[in-house]
Design a protein around this motif. Structure first.
Motif, PDB file in Angstrom:
ATOM      1  N   LYS A 189       0.849  -1.192   0.000  1.00  0.00           N
ATOM      2  CA  LYS A 189       0.000   0.000   0.000  1.00  0.00           C
ATOM      3  C   LYS A 189       0.885   1.243   0.000  1.00  0.00           C
ATOM      4  CE  LYS A 189      -3.502  -2.394   2.793  1.00  0.00           C
ATOM      5  NZ  LYS A 189      -2.727  -3.626   2.972  1.00  0.00           N
ATOM      6  N   GLY A 190       0.316   2.338  -0.472  1.00  0.00           N
ATOM      7  CA  GLY A 190       1.003   3.618  -0.375  1.00  0.00           C
ATOM      8  C   GLY A 190       2.033   3.849  -1.451  1.00  0.00           C
ATOM      9  N   ILE A 191       2.965   4.754  -1.143  1.00  0.00           N
ATOM     10  CA  ILE A 191       3.918   5.258  -2.132  1.00  0.00           C
ATOM     11  C   ILE A 191       4.913   4.196  -2.585  1.00  0.00           C
ATOM     12  CG2 ILE A 191       5.497   6.075  -0.347  1.00  0.00           C
ATOM     13  CD1 ILE A 191       4.823   7.639  -3.835  1.00  0.00           C
ATOM     14  N   TRP A 192       5.258   3.238  -1.688  1.00  0.00           N
ATOM     15  CA  TRP A 192       6.291   2.277  -2.031  1.00  0.00           C
ATOM     16  C   TRP A 192       5.864   1.335  -3.142  1.00  0.00           C
ATOM     17  CZ3 TRP A 192      10.829   3.627  -0.726  1.00  0.00           C
ATOM     18  CH2 TRP A 192      11.048   4.331   0.455  1.00  0.00           C
ATOM     19  N   VAL A 193       4.624   0.866  -3.083  1.00  0.00           N
ATOM     20  CA  VAL A 193       4.151  -0.046  -4.118  1.00  0.00           C
ATOM     21  C   VAL A 193       4.087   0.672  -5.460  1.00  0.00           C
ATOM     22  CG1 VAL A 193       1.693   0.436  -3.674  1.00  0.00           C
ATOM     23  CG2 VAL A 193       2.363  -1.711  -4.735  1.00  0.00           C
ATOM     24  N   VAL A 194       3.701   1.939  -5.447  1.00  0.00           N
ATOM     25  CA  VAL A 194       3.657   2.725  -6.690  1.00  0.00           C
ATOM     26  C   VAL A 194       5.063   2.916  -7.240  1.00  0.00           C
ATOM     27  CG1 VAL A 194       3.093   4.974  -7.689  1.00  0.00           C
ATOM     28  CG2 VAL A 194       1.534   3.907  -6.036  1.00  0.00           C
ATOM     29  N   LEU A 195       6.005   3.261  -6.367  1.00  0.00           N
ATOM     30  CA  LEU A 195       7.377   3.511  -6.800  1.00  0.00           C
ATOM     31  C   LEU A 195       7.999   2.271  -7.431  1.00  0.00           C
ATOM     32  CD1 LEU A 195       9.811   5.420  -6.898  1.00  0.00           C
ATOM     33  CD2 LEU A 195      10.436   4.625  -4.606  1.00  0.00           C
ATOM     34  N   VAL A 196       7.855   1.130  -6.788  1.00  0.00           N
ATOM     35  CA  VAL A 196       8.434  -0.117  -7.301  1.00  0.00           C
ATOM     36  C   VAL A 196       7.838  -0.473  -8.657  1.00  0.00           C
ATOM     37  CG1 VAL A 196       8.563  -2.606  -6.924  1.00  0.00           C
ATOM     38  CG2 VAL A 196       9.084  -1.040  -5.059  1.00  0.00           C
ATOM     39  N   ASP A 197       6.526  -0.401  -8.777  1.00  0.00           N
ATOM     40  CA  ASP A 197       5.876  -0.787 -10.027  1.00  0.00           C
ATOM     41  C   ASP A 197       6.166   0.208 -11.147  1.00  0.00           C
ATOM     42  OD1 ASP A 197       4.913  -3.050  -8.853  1.00  0.00           O
ATOM     43  OD2 ASP A 197       2.905  -2.271  -8.476  1.00  0.00           O
ATOM     44  N   VAL A 198       6.228   1.492 -10.814  1.00  0.00           N
ATOM     45  CA  VAL A 198       6.565   2.502 -11.833  1.00  0.00           C
ATOM     46  C   VAL A 198       7.978   2.269 -12.371  1.00  0.00           C
ATOM     47  CG1 VAL A 198       7.110   4.941 -12.184  1.00  0.00           C
ATOM     48  CG2 VAL A 198       4.972   4.308 -11.100  1.00  0.00           C
ATOM     49  N   LEU A 199       8.932   2.050 -11.482  1.00  0.00           N
ATOM     50  CA  LEU A 199      10.307   1.808 -11.920  1.00  0.00           C
ATOM     51  C   LEU A 199      10.391   0.564 -12.801  1.00  0.00           C
ATOM     52  CD1 LEU A 199      12.327   2.600  -8.658  1.00  0.00           C
ATOM     53  CD2 LEU A 199      12.215   3.968 -10.755  1.00  0.00           C
ATOM     54  N   SER A 200       9.659  -0.470 -12.444  1.00  0.00           N
ATOM     55  CA  SER A 200       9.681  -1.706 -13.225  1.00  0.00           C
ATOM     56  C   SER A 200       9.089  -1.491 -14.611  1.00  0.00           C
ATOM     57  CB  SER A 200       8.907  -2.805 -12.485  1.00  0.00           C
ATOM     58  OG  SER A 200       9.480  -3.063 -11.221  1.00  0.00           O
ATOM     59  N   VAL A 201       7.978  -0.760 -14.679  1.00  0.00           N
ATOM     60  CA  VAL A 201       7.359  -0.482 -15.979  1.00  0.00           C
ATOM     61  C   VAL A 201       8.276   0.373 -16.842  1.00  0.00           C
ATOM     62  CG1 VAL A 201       5.480   0.737 -17.136  1.00  0.00           C
ATOM     63  CG2 VAL A 201       4.991  -0.740 -15.198  1.00  0.00           C
ATOM     64  N   LEU A 202       8.867   1.416 -16.255  1.00  0.00           N
ATOM     65  CA  LEU A 202       9.751   2.293 -17.020  1.00  0.00           C
ATOM     66  C   LEU A 202      10.938   1.522 -17.585  1.00  0.00           C
ATOM     67  CD1 LEU A 202       9.829   5.538 -14.849  1.00  0.00           C
ATOM     68  CD2 LEU A 202       8.757   5.217 -17.080  1.00  0.00           C
ATOM     69  N   ALA A 203      11.527   0.670 -16.771  1.00  0.00           N
ATOM     70  CA  ALA A 203      12.699  -0.081 -17.217  1.00  0.00           C
ATOM     71  C   ALA A 203      12.369  -0.956 -18.421  1.00  0.00           C
ATOM     72  CB  ALA A 203      13.248  -0.934 -16.070  1.00  0.00           C
ATOM     73  N   ILE A 204      11.249  -1.676 -18.352  1.00  0.00           N
ATOM     74  CA  ILE A 204      10.914  -2.587 -19.447  1.00  0.00           C
ATOM     75  C   ILE A 204      10.425  -1.829 -20.673  1.00  0.00           C
ATOM     76  CG2 ILE A 204       8.491  -3.014 -18.860  1.00  0.00           C
ATOM     77  CD1 ILE A 204      10.887  -5.758 -19.893  1.00  0.00           C
ATOM     78  N   ALA A 205       9.648  -0.753 -20.495  1.00  0.00           N
ATOM     79  CA  ALA A 205       9.119  -0.006 -21.639  1.00  0.00           C
ATOM     80  C   ALA A 205      10.241   0.683 -22.401  1.00  0.00           C
ATOM     81  CB  ALA A 205       8.083   1.014 -21.168  1.00  0.00           C
ATOM     82  N   LEU A 206      11.159   1.320 -21.686  1.00  0.00           N
ATOM     83  CA  LEU A 206      12.277   1.975 -22.352  1.00  0.00           C
ATOM     84  C   LEU A 206      13.231   0.946 -22.954  1.00  0.00           C
ATOM     85  CD1 LEU A 206      12.955   4.805 -19.756  1.00  0.00           C
ATOM     86  CD2 LEU A 206      11.982   5.062 -22.036  1.00  0.00           C
ATOM     87  N   GLY A 207      13.380  -0.187 -22.279  1.00  0.00           N
ATOM     88  CA  GLY A 207      14.210  -1.247 -22.843  1.00  0.00           C
ATOM     89  C   GLY A 207      13.636  -1.784 -24.138  1.00  0.00           C
ATOM     90  N   LEU A 208      12.310  -1.981 -24.180  1.00  0.00           N
ATOM     91  CA  LEU A 208      11.666  -2.451 -25.409  1.00  0.00           C
ATOM     92  C   LEU A 208      11.782  -1.425 -26.519  1.00  0.00           C
ATOM     93  CD1 LEU A 208       8.434  -4.113 -24.011  1.00  0.00           C
ATOM     94  CD2 LEU A 208      10.273  -5.256 -25.240  1.00  0.00           C
TER      95      LEU A 208
END
Length: 525
Positions: A189-208
């Protein structure tokens, strides 16, 4: 699977969309600045933390072995009564083609010959003379090291943890939820779950996006080499449209139809190419180099495994192996989610066989066949691949090689088709996974909203095309490429926590021990 219009996680969707679009716009306005800044950040991270990457890689490999060969391997995702949905063949096709993009085709020839010719100084750290027998053995052994059991262990570990936490512990289908063994429920819950998931999405989207950009340049150079089609914005836009439409349609039609079909097609092309080249290539030489290359790698395994660049030098370790590790780690959390989605009803051991052992073995066979053939033809003078790479860049090495393959005029268009299909397979799995991560209450048996898949699929294609067309051809993707690798450095922290969470939940958690007993009782019953 049915499509569900569930609420959107706007706190994940919006930051990712803004950053990805901003990177593309910055690439148009000032690509040189973007490239220089991201290059500096990435170079700094590898120079100072290469030792950490190496330790994480080796610990991941060790943990995968423990999960594979201990009683933990008997745990079934979804419980003892869960039944697998996909056949073994379809499952392996989706995991193999979904995880490698264009990597094997691109580097099966090029990387081996770059080492052999010491084109960028890769042999200097070990004092090996280029174009010698020692250089031959080193080239094969190092490619086996870079492309087999260590990198695939990263994908597999992230996937097996996410699958267990989702199917057996009933956590959310997200990267952050896989870290609850370390941080507890508050981390969901809260900011940590958002931060982790955002970083993961950014890494894979920019990598693709960077992978697609490099793929566009590679396919474009192939069209020019084989058919004289000059590269330019029109060609790149046309290729982008074809690839983006392909993987977006596959993603929209869902895992059970589009993705499974495209993965099956791509894997069959891979199998045919592998068998064909093994037959028409120097078969005995291929078998010999597979043997001695494996021995060379195993003989130097521990030194290579812990060298941050001190022995091998930065040209080899930093800008090949560590760069690869950063990208594999950047991809791992979201690739793990996709692997988890299609693993229901399988055991941990089956999961590791299909997502770790078999892809790594396939990589070993692929580099043995393609790399050894390229080496023999370079030595015999049948093809001067090294000169082609020196004159026109790494992408041209593959096409110089293919010009000399019997039935080349048939095989070259098949290779181009394979490149399009291979990247499309990876992109459609990831656009589906990104859409799922941006959806509240996402489930493995439900498809995310169609509009989300289209948005992410088209966004990835547009970014890649913009960077190639307006950023200087093949080099235009460097800014996003290094940005993706910088994302890998940030995701490294998340991945380390996943490794720690896997150790804790699989070997020190009483509830897991109960799952092991239940699984064994089911087998005995």
């Amino acid at each position: 699977m049915k499509h569900e219009n569930k609420p959107i996680r706007w706190n994940v969707f919006i930051p990712c969309f803004v950053v990805i679009g901003g990177a593309a716009l910055l690439g148009i306005v000032n690509n040189a600045w973007l490239t220089n800044v991201t290059y500096a950040i990435f170079g700094w991270s590898l120079s100072n933390f290469g030792w950490l990457y190496q330790i994480v890689a080796m610990v991941t490999l060790l943990l995968a072995c423990l999960l594979m060969f201990t009683k933990v391997g008997k745990i079934r995702f979804g419980g003892p009564e869960a039944k697998a949905k996909h056949s073994f063949g379809s499952w392996f096709a989706m995991t193999l083609t979904g995880g490698i993009a264009t990597g094997l085709i691109t580097y099966g020839v090029n990387e081996v010959l770059i080492y052999y010719g010491n084109i960028y100084g890769e042999l200097d750290g070990y004092g090996i003379a280029p174009l010698t027998q020692e250089a031959e053995l080193f080239s094969m052994g190092r490619c086996f090291y870079n492309w087999t059991f260590i990198p695939y262990a990263m994908y597999a570990l992230s996937g097996v943890l996410i699958a267990y936490m989702y199917f057996n512990r009933k956590k959310d289908l997200s990267v952050a939820a896989s870290l609850t063994p370390i941080f507890g429920e508050r981390f969901t819950k809260g900011i940590w779950v958002v931060l982790v998931d955002v970083l993961s999405v950014l890494a894979i989207a920019l990598g693709l996006a960077s992978s697609l950009g490099a793929g566009l340049a590679l396919i474009g150079s192939g069209l020019y080499s084989a058919y004289g089609v000059a590269q330019g914005p029109i060609v790149w836009f046309a290729l982008t449209a074809i690839i983006t439409i392909t993987f977006t349609i596959a993603s929209v039609t869902g895992i059970d139809k589009g993705i499974k079909w495209l993965a099956g097609l791509t894997s069959k092309i891979f199998y045919v190419l592998l068998v064909l080249l093994f037959i028409i290539g120097p078969t005995v030489y291929i078998l010999n180099m597979a043997n001695v290359g494996l021995g060379y790698w195993l003989d130097r395994f521990w030194m290579w495994g812990f060298d941050p660049y001190t022995v091998g030098g930065s040209a080899l370790v930093t800008w090949w192996t560590m760069y690869d590790w950063a990208l594999w780690i950047a991809y791992a959390p979201l690739m793990g989610i996709f692997f988890a989605i299609i693993a229901y009803g399988r055991t941990v051991r089956q999961f590791l066989i299909v997502n770790w052992i078999l892809p790594a073995s396939f990589g070993f066979v692929w580099f043995s066949v393609w790399g050894s053939t390229a080496l023999e033809w370079q030595k015999s003078g049948k093809a001067d691949i090294i000169s082609a790479i020196q004159d026109g860049g790494a992408a041209t090495g593959l096409w110089e090689f293919l010009k000399n393959v019997p039935l080349g005029m048939i095989i070259i268009p098949v290779i181009i088709l394979a490149l399009i299909a291979a990247f499309s397979t990876t992109a459609d799995t990831m656009s589906t996974t990104i859409a799922a991560l941006c959806t509240k209450g996402a489930r493995h048996d439900e498809e995310p909203a169609i509009w989300q898949k289209i948005v992410w699929g088209v966004s990835i294609g547009v970014i890649a095309c913009i960077m190639v067309a307006f950023g200087g051809g093949a080099q235009g993707v460097d800014g996003v490429k290094y940005l993706a690798a910088c994302g890998g450095f940030v995701v490294l922290i998340v991945f380390i926590f996943q490794v720690a969470a896997a150790f804790k939940v699989f070997f020190f958690d009483p509830e897991t021990k109960k799952d092991i007993v239940d699984s064994m009782d089911q087998i005995e019953g």
